[in-house]
Design an enzyme around this catalytic site. Structure first.
Site, PDB file in Angstrom:
ATOM      1  N   VAL A  90       0.842  -1.376   0.102  1.00 50.22           N
ATOM      2  CA  VAL A  90       0.183  -0.123   0.156  1.00 50.22           C
ATOM      3  C   VAL A  90       1.033   1.191  -0.251  1.00 50.22           C
ATOM      4  CG1 VAL A  90      -1.842   1.421   1.122  1.00 50.22           C
ATOM      5  CG2 VAL A  90      -1.846  -1.073   1.156  1.00 50.22           C
ATOM      6  N   ARG A  98      -3.388  13.607   0.761  1.00 51.81           N
ATOM      7  CA  ARG A  98      -4.129  14.498   1.001  1.00 51.81           C
ATOM      8  C   ARG A  98      -5.507  14.903   0.077  1.00 51.81           C
ATOM      9  NH1 ARG A  98       0.377  16.869   3.132  1.00 51.81           N
ATOM     10  NH2 ARG A  98       0.585  16.646   5.289  1.00 51.81           N
ATOM     11  N   GLY A 100      -7.279  11.900  -0.751  1.00 54.38           N
ATOM     12  CA  GLY A 100      -8.363  10.877  -0.498  1.00 54.38           C
ATOM     13  C   GLY A 100      -7.902   9.636  -1.093  1.00 54.38           C
ATOM     14  N   TYR A 131      -3.877   2.686  10.116  1.00 62.03           N
ATOM     15  CA  TYR A 131      -4.907   1.700   9.804  1.00 62.03           C
ATOM     16  C   TYR A 131      -6.281   1.914  10.708  1.00 62.03           C
ATOM     17  CZ  TYR A 131      -1.970   0.837   5.817  1.00 62.03           C
ATOM     18  OH  TYR A 131      -1.334   0.709   4.771  1.00 62.03           O
ATOM     19  N   PHE A 417       4.499 -10.043   4.977  1.00 63.56           N
ATOM     20  CA  PHE A 417       3.917 -10.086   3.705  1.00 63.56           C
ATOM     21  C   PHE A 417       3.783  -8.785   2.968  1.00 63.56           C
ATOM     22  CE2 PHE A 417       0.602 -10.212   6.757  1.00 63.56           C
ATOM     23  CZ  PHE A 417      -0.410  -9.408   6.107  1.00 63.56           C
TER      24      PHE A 417
END
Length: 417
Positions: A90, A98, A100, A131, A417
C-alpha cells in the site's frame, strides 16, 4: 473489480495489468524511500503478486497509488484455517497526498474482500497509526531478542540428547522444513498456511542484505530419521582485543516438540566464536524463555505485528471457537463498513459458535477495531475495557467474553508479507 475514482476526479482506480507491474512496483518502492530491492526479492514479489487482487491509482498514465491483497488462510483459535485477505504493498505518491487516495483504495479493497466472501483482512503496518481509522486493530505482538550467550545457559528437558542435528544446504531441505512448518500452522493462532511460492521467502539471501554476516545456514533436527525441527540463521564474525565476539542472527526456527525446540536453541547458543544471539519477530511465549539461566541477560523488545479487520463480523466470529462458553450481545460500530454496524449475538464454546443479528439488548459496546484486536485471543477484551475501548452494558459480560475470547497459546505472525 471495475474502475472507480478517488476524491480527485482525475485519478482512476483499476485492477492491475501484467504489463503495468513494473511501473506499479516502482511507485511502491519510491514511496518507501526509493532504494531498489535486490533482484531476487523483486522477482519473488512479482511472482507472488495476485494481479486480480491488486489496485493501481492512476493520474493519466502515471501510477500514483498501489494496494494489493494476497489470498491467505489464517489460523484462528480452535485451529481452523480461515480465508483472509493479506493487505500489502500500500502506497500513495508524495505528489498526491491529502487527496483521499488511501481512503479510496481502502474502501475499494474492503468492498472487494467482502465480495470474495473472505471474513477477514489482515496487514502489517509500516506506520501503525494509519489503519485504525479503517477498522484494523493490533491483534498480535512479536518479540525482538538479543541474548548474551556468553553468560546464559539453557536447562533442557529430557530427550533433548536424543535429537540429532545436522547441517544442510537450505534449498536441499526446503521440503522437509516446509513440512515442519505446515504441521505447526494449526497449533497457533495468527499463523499463515503457506500458499505455493511462499516457501521461497525463507530462502531469500541477497548478499547486499547480509551486512558482513555469512550466507544463510541451516540445521535440521531429526529423531528416528524424521525431521522434527530446523533453524535458519547467519553468523556475523567479530573480534576485538579480548577475542571473538560474533553474533548468531536467527532467521527462523521451529521445533515440533519440547526436546526438538531445546536442541535447536542449545545449538544456537553454543556456536563457536559467538557471544550474542539475535532474532526478530519471535512469539511472546516462546519456550526458550523458560529454559534460560538468566532472563535479565535476554533483552526483549515487543512491537506490534498483525493488524486484523473483521470484514464480516458474523462469519468471522463463527469461524473460531471459544475456550469458555460465551453468550453475549455486541453492539458493534463500524463506520467504514456499515454492513457490520448493529447488534450481534455470539454464542459459542470450544466446539463451535454461532453469531447472528439480534434485536436483544446489548451486553457490550465496541467498535470493529476492538473486535479485530481481540479476535485472535492475544489482546483481552478486559484490557480494552480498562482503556475505555469496550463498554460493559451488562454486569459480568466483559469478564465472560474476555475469558471466552482468550487463547491458551499466544497468537503469532511468523513472517511479514
Amino acid at each position: 473489480m471495475g474502475t472507480d475514482s478517488a476524491k480527485d476526479a482525475a485519478t482512476e482506480l483499476r485492477v492491475l495489468r501484467q504489463d503495468e507491474w513494473d511501473t506499479w512496483f516502482d511507485t511502491l518502492i519510491r514511496a518507501f524511500g526509493g532504494v531498489p530491492e535486490p533482484a531476487e526479492e523483486r522477482e519473488l514479489d512479482h511472482t507472488l503478486t495476485e494481479l486480480n487482487r491488486s489496485i493501481g491509482a492512476w493520474d493519466g498514465d502515471v501510477c500514483v497509488g498501489t494496494a494489493g491483497a494476497y489470498s491467505f488462510r489464517l489460523t484462528v483459535p480452535g485451529g481452523a484455517s480461515v480465508p483472509a485477505a493479506g493487505v500489502t504493498m500500500v502506497s500513495v505518491a508524495a505528489t498526491h497526498r491529502r487527496r483521499g487516495l488511501l481512503t479510496a483504495m481502502m474502501r475499494r479493497q474492503l468492498d472487494d474482500v467482502r465480495s470474495w466472501s473472505e471474513p477477514l483482512a489482515v496487514l502489517t503496518a509500516s506506520e501503525p497509526e494509519i489503519y485504525g481509522r479503517f477498522g484494523y486493530g493490533v491483534a498480535t505482538h512479536n518479540a525482538n531478542i538479543e541474548i548474551d550467550t556468553s553468560r546464559v545457559r539453557l536447562s533442557v528437558p529430557p530427550g533433548t540428547d536424543d535429537v540429532r542435528l545436522r547441517y544442510a544446504a537450505p534449498a536441499d531441505v526446503l521440503d522437509a522444513c516446509e513440512s515442519v512448518y505446515a504441521r505447526a500452522v494449526s497449533l497457533r493462532p495468527g499463523m499463515l498456511a503457506r500458499q505455493p511460492g511462499w516457501e521461497r521467502l525463507g530462502l531469500l539471501d541477497p548478499e547486499s542484505g547480509r551486512e558482513g554476516a555469512s550466507p544463510l545456514q541451516c540445521v535440521v533436527a531429526e529423531r528416528d530419521g524424521e525431521v522434527v525441527g530446523y533453524a535458519r540463521f547467519h553468523v556475523k564474525p567479530e573480534w576485538d582485543i579480548t577475542g571473538p565476539k560474533g553474533t548468531v542472527q536467527l532467521r527462523d526456527t521451529y521445533g515440533l516438540d519440547p526436546a526438538a525446540h531445546a536442541a535447536l536453541w542449545r545449538f544456537l547458543f553454543d556456536i563457536d566464536l559467538t557471544s550474542t544471539l539475535t532474532a526478530h519477530g519471535r512469539p511472546l511465549d516462546e519456550a526458550w524463555q523458560y529454559l534460560v539461566s538468566d532472563i535479565r541477560r535476554c533483552s526483549l523488545q515487543v512491537r506490534d505485528s498483525l493488524h486484523v479487520r473483521l470484514v464480516d463480523v458474523g462469519a468471522a466470529l463463527e469461524a473460531r471457537t471459544y475456550q469458555a462458553p460465551v453468550d453475549v450481545v455486541f453492539e458493534v460500530e463500524d463506520a467504514f463498513c456499515p454492513w457490520n454496524t448493529g447488534r450481534w449475538r455470539l454464542t459459542g464454546d470450544a466446539k463451535g459458535a454461532s453469531c447472528e443479528r439480534t434485536e436483544d439488548a446489548a451486553d457490550l459496546a465496541l467498535s470493529v477495531r476492538e473486535l479485530g484486536a481481540a479476535y485472535l485471543g492475544g489482546v483481552t477484551l478486559a484490557a480494552l475495557g480498562t482503556a475505555g475501548r469496550v463498554r460493559e452494558l451488562r454486569e459480568g459480560a466483559l469478564t465472560e467474553a474476555s475469558v471466552g475470547f482468550a487463547s491458551t497459546v499466544v497468537p503469532w505472525l511468523p513472517h511479514g508479507f
